[in-house]
Write an enzyme that holds these catalytic residues in place. Structure first.
Site, short mmCIF file in Angstrom:
data_model
loop_
_atom_site.label_atom_id
_atom_site.label_comp_id
_atom_site.label_asym_id
_atom_site.label_seq_id
_atom_site.Cartn_x
_atom_site.Cartn_y
_atom_site.Cartn_z
CB ILE A 70 153.28 -36.93 -19.88
CG1 ILE A 70 154.35 -35.76 -20.56
CG2 ILE A 70 153.06 -35.82 -18.52
CD1 ILE A 70 155.49 -35.61 -20.04
CB CYS A 129 142.28 -42.42 -21.23
SG CYS A 129 142.35 -40.48 -21.32
#
Length: 301
Positions: A70, A129
């Site tokens: 995503i 991340c």
């Protein structure tokens, strides 16, 4: 029967919470699940500015689970605080906000804004991340990078911080110890395992990103093993996750050393999974005459 657990001074009515990124911010599941029944709602990752996410296709099924790329699409912290926190605070459940960023400064900005909210109980820091200043290697893949971001966020956070560990490392206990040494209040693990799927008929990658994070029942044995190893290595509480589909799965994580558990990918398969796990844990406690859930934490022999 007492199903309460405490993480970093925050008491939850039961140990069941939602896996970040699988439950939106609660609103999306409100028609199916009584959020009052959950120990906590963990929101989708929130950044300092809106993120568009990755190009499509970005979700695909695999044996025993799914792959997603995503790309942490989210509306940004300002929209989140205006729209999602007011919705969640209507319910008798703890609010845990998942925070993401591309640099330490990005994370700090979000953490400082959330520090003004009395409704947010804890912050879960997504260190999977890509760190733009380190050549896009995730913060959670190098012990020194994890130590640095944890210690920096602790200087700014007003709520307890949970560092969400990536399983895509050589030694999970090295990462856990680094986070603990830097002052983390708790750990959550595991995040998704990097995987890939190829469409053999089209001879193309199933995901535009080529790789994605694998979640679902197939990763549970890896997750249970990592939770057990981490529980032996650190003294701070652990939130276990990775392929939980039933109360039995959740209890496995608790026996391995988790204080609480998160239900993730199964929310897509059966939106009632979280409340079924809550009820199933109570049934298990009745069956085995367990008075306090805390007696089960790390009780494997």
């Amino acid at each position: 029967m007492n199903t309460k657990v405490t993480i970093a001074g925050v008491e939850l009515k039961n140990p069941v919470m939602t896996g970040s990124g699988t439950f939106g911010s609660g609103m999306e599941y409100g028609e199916f699940v009584d959020l009052n029944q959950l120990g906590a709602v963990v929101t989708k990752g929130v950044a300092n500015v809106p993120w568009p996410g990755n190009p499509t296709p970005r979700v695909t099924e695999v044996y025993g689970g799914m792959l997603n790329a995503i790309g942490l699409q989210n509306p940004g912290i300002d929209v989140f605080m205006e729209r999602d926190i007011p919705f969640l605070k209507q319910y008798d459940t703890k609010i845990i906000v998942n925070v993401c960023g591309k640099s330490v400064e990005d994370y700090v900005e979000v953490v400082e804004k959330l520090g003004d909210s009395k409704d947010v109980a804890m912050l879960e820091i997504n260190v999977s991340c890509p760190n733009v200043k380190e050549g896009a290697i995730a913060f959670g893949q190098k012990a020194d990078a994890l130590y640095n971001i944890t210690s920096e966020l602790k200087k700014h956070a007003k709520q307890p911080i949970i560092m969400k560990l990536s399983p895509n490392v050589t030694d999970i206990t090295e990462m856990a110890r680094a986070a603990e040494a830097a002052g983390a209040d708790a750990l959550s693990l595991i995040n998704t395992i990097t995987g890939m799927k190829i469409d053999i008929h089209r001879r193309k990658f199933a995901l535009a990103n080529k790789t994605g994070g694998m979640s679902g029942p197939a990763i549970k044995p890896v997750a249970v093993r990592m939770v057990y190893q981490t529980a032996q290595a650190v003294k701070i509480p652990i939130i276990g996750m990775g392929g939980i589909a039933t109360a039995e799965d959740a209890i496995e994580f608790i026996l391995a050393g988790a204080t609480a558990v998160s239900v993730g990918a199964m929310n897509f398969v059966n939106p009632y999974t979280t409340v079924e796990v809550v009820k199933g844990i109570e049934d298990y406690m009745r069956r085995y005459n367990v008075e306090n859930l805390t007696d089960l934490i790390g009780a494997v022999q």
